[in-house]
Design a protein around this motif. Sequence first.
Motif, PDB file in Angstrom:
ATOM      1  N   SER A 195      16.059   0.455  -1.000  1.00 19.98           N
ATOM      2  CA  SER A 195      14.843  -0.247  -1.349  1.00 19.98           C
ATOM      3  C   SER A 195      14.257  -0.043  -2.538  1.00 19.98           C
ATOM      4  O   SER A 195      14.125   0.983  -3.140  1.00 19.98           O
ATOM      5  N   LEU A 196      13.815  -1.412  -3.158  1.00 18.76           N
ATOM      6  CA  LEU A 196      13.194  -1.254  -4.614  1.00 18.76           C
ATOM      7  C   LEU A 196      11.692  -0.974  -4.353  1.00 18.76           C
ATOM      8  O   LEU A 196      11.307  -1.051  -5.720  1.00 18.76           O
ATOM      9  N   PHE A 197      11.183  -0.935  -3.240  1.00 23.84           N
ATOM     10  CA  PHE A 197       9.552  -0.734  -3.069  1.00 23.84           C
ATOM     11  C   PHE A 197       9.519   0.714  -2.025  1.00 23.84           C
ATOM     12  O   PHE A 197      10.258   0.477  -1.225  1.00 23.84           O
ATOM     13  N   THR A 198       8.674   1.300  -2.490  1.00 28.45           N
ATOM     14  CA  THR A 198       8.250   2.389  -1.432  1.00 28.45           C
ATOM     15  C   THR A 198       7.058   2.187  -0.907  1.00 28.45           C
ATOM     16  O   THR A 198       6.249   1.212  -1.012  1.00 28.45           O
ATOM     17  N   GLN A 199       6.959   3.026   0.276  1.00 32.34           N
ATOM     18  CA  GLN A 199       5.669   2.965   0.815  1.00 32.34           C
ATOM     19  C   GLN A 199       4.424   3.038   0.065  1.00 32.34           C
ATOM     20  O   GLN A 199       4.400   3.866  -0.887  1.00 32.34           O
ATOM     21  N   GLY A 200       3.426   2.292   0.130  1.00 29.35           N
ATOM     22  CA  GLY A 200       1.949   2.439  -0.604  1.00 29.35           C
ATOM     23  C   GLY A 200       2.275   1.418  -1.700  1.00 29.35           C
ATOM     24  O   GLY A 200       1.332   1.046  -2.367  1.00 29.35           O
ATOM     25  N   ALA A 201       3.355   0.749  -1.969  1.00 30.57           N
ATOM     26  CA  ALA A 201       3.377  -0.080  -2.967  1.00 30.57           C
ATOM     27  C   ALA A 201       2.726  -1.493  -2.612  1.00 30.57           C
ATOM     28  O   ALA A 201       2.686  -1.841  -1.431  1.00 30.57           O
ATOM     29  N   LEU A 202       2.323  -2.263  -3.574  1.00 30.87           N
ATOM     30  CA  LEU A 202       1.499  -3.613  -3.252  1.00 30.87           C
ATOM     31  C   LEU A 202       2.568  -4.579  -3.511  1.00 30.87           C
ATOM     32  O   LEU A 202       2.957  -4.699  -4.647  1.00 30.87           O
ATOM     33  N   VAL A 203       2.713  -5.381  -2.468  1.00 27.24           N
ATOM     34  CA  VAL A 203       3.838  -6.445  -2.633  1.00 27.24           C
ATOM     35  C   VAL A 203       2.882  -8.040  -2.416  1.00 27.24           C
ATOM     36  O   VAL A 203       1.976  -7.746  -1.930  1.00 27.24           O
ATOM     37  N   THR A 204       3.581  -8.978  -3.178  1.00 25.80           N
ATOM     38  CA  THR A 204       2.947 -10.082  -3.105  1.00 25.80           C
ATOM     39  C   THR A 204       3.826 -11.373  -2.441  1.00 25.80           C
ATOM     40  O   THR A 204       5.148 -11.018  -2.599  1.00 25.80           O
ATOM     41  N   ALA A 205       3.320 -12.310  -2.149  1.00 24.35           N
ATOM     42  CA  ALA A 205       4.303 -13.413  -1.680  1.00 24.35           C
ATOM     43  C   ALA A 205       5.023 -13.911  -2.585  1.00 24.35           C
ATOM     44  O   ALA A 205       6.319 -14.514  -2.299  1.00 24.35           O
ATOM     45  N   ASN A 206       4.674 -14.027  -3.712  1.00 26.44           N
ATOM     46  CA  ASN A 206       5.182 -14.815  -4.761  1.00 26.44           C
ATOM     47  C   ASN A 206       6.084 -14.086  -5.855  1.00 26.44           C
ATOM     48  O   ASN A 206       6.134 -14.515  -6.979  1.00 26.44           O
TER      49      ASN A 206
END
Length: 411
Positions: A195-206
């Motif tokens: 996984s490249l993102f962990t819990q609590g990370a902010l992700v965006t649609a783009n």
Amino acid sequence: MSILLLSLALTGCGDAAKDGAQNGAREKPGASNKNSPQGGQAAKPKAVGYVVASQSSVPVVTELAGRASPYRQSEVRPQVSGVIRRRLYTEGALVKAGQPLYEIDASLYRAAAAVAEANLQSAQANADNARVQADRYKPLAAIEAVSQQEYTNAEAAAKQAAAQVAQSKAQLQSARINLNFTTVPAPISGRIGRSLFTQGALVTANQADPLARISQLDPIYIDIQQPSADLLALRRSLATNGVVPAQAQVRLMLQDGSDYGEVGKVEFSEVLVDPNTATVTVRARFSNPEGVLLPGMFVRARFAQSVDQNVILVPQPAVSRDPKGAASVFVVGDDDKAESRPITALRTQGPDWVVTEGLKPGDRIIVQGTAKLRPGQAVQPVPADAPQRVAPPGAASGPASGAASSPDRQG
């Protein structure tokens, strides 16, 4: 007087010894001529073993470098923006299509869906009211109790209210879809990476980076790079030299030198030549139940692209080469004399040379007893690997001896 007699005796002994030495020297060549082949029997023909040449169909095997690539690969990406609340899978595990992988905070999307649902209910109420009013005006307009314009306005208002209902339904559906997107599913079945993102990370649609990658490794592709010049030569051979296409089955050699075991099949050949490497990509598919092959792994691929139907197989020990590399073999002539025959042998097939020119079916190729064999030398041909007759101990060697009827296997 005694002295004179002693001198005469010594002189006679010296003359006798000198005559004996001269006689012995004259007898020596005679004894040598008695045992020489010129004075006795002629030399016997040398026994050689031969095989009869016959045409064969031999696959043209090519060995090229290849690289493994996944059968399918998908990047897991968020379709809505938000903060990751949970990761729902184990890194490196097998996942199935549709399996939840991440959970994004859905508070805002749940509220948006509730607002859209309320707007739909309001639009539906307005539409019902407008429809009732339009239906009430219709009979009144017929008896001219109301003007025709008032009825037309009421009918238009009812239709606008119905359109508003449809629009509110679409907004509600969109809000529910976004709410569903807060749970990120697996797009395909396969093995998921880290996984490249962990819990609590902010992700965006783009965003540019995926959350993770999923690869389907069974089956798996092997991309083989073949020089375009070799492909051109193959097509010319298929057109002119009696060469026919082969079933494109591929075997792999792994990086440690071991054979992969599974047999693959060529799927297709690319229609473009890479201008940087002047190669064409040939893609083969292999089953990979144990996951031995991983994407990016380098392998050596062996496969037959064609079958040469007009060749003769000659055992490798029978072929000799001069300092310039020209190949030749000894064959048994019509008068049982050794004849040196130049051949064209550019590749091997197992223990044999593949001869394309210089021999014809029926030629007797000498494969045993070639040591010190000279062109034009008389030979006694016997089939190669014929049983050797061994003479009993003490038997005199002669024409009937077993040593004369078996080829020199050291040749």
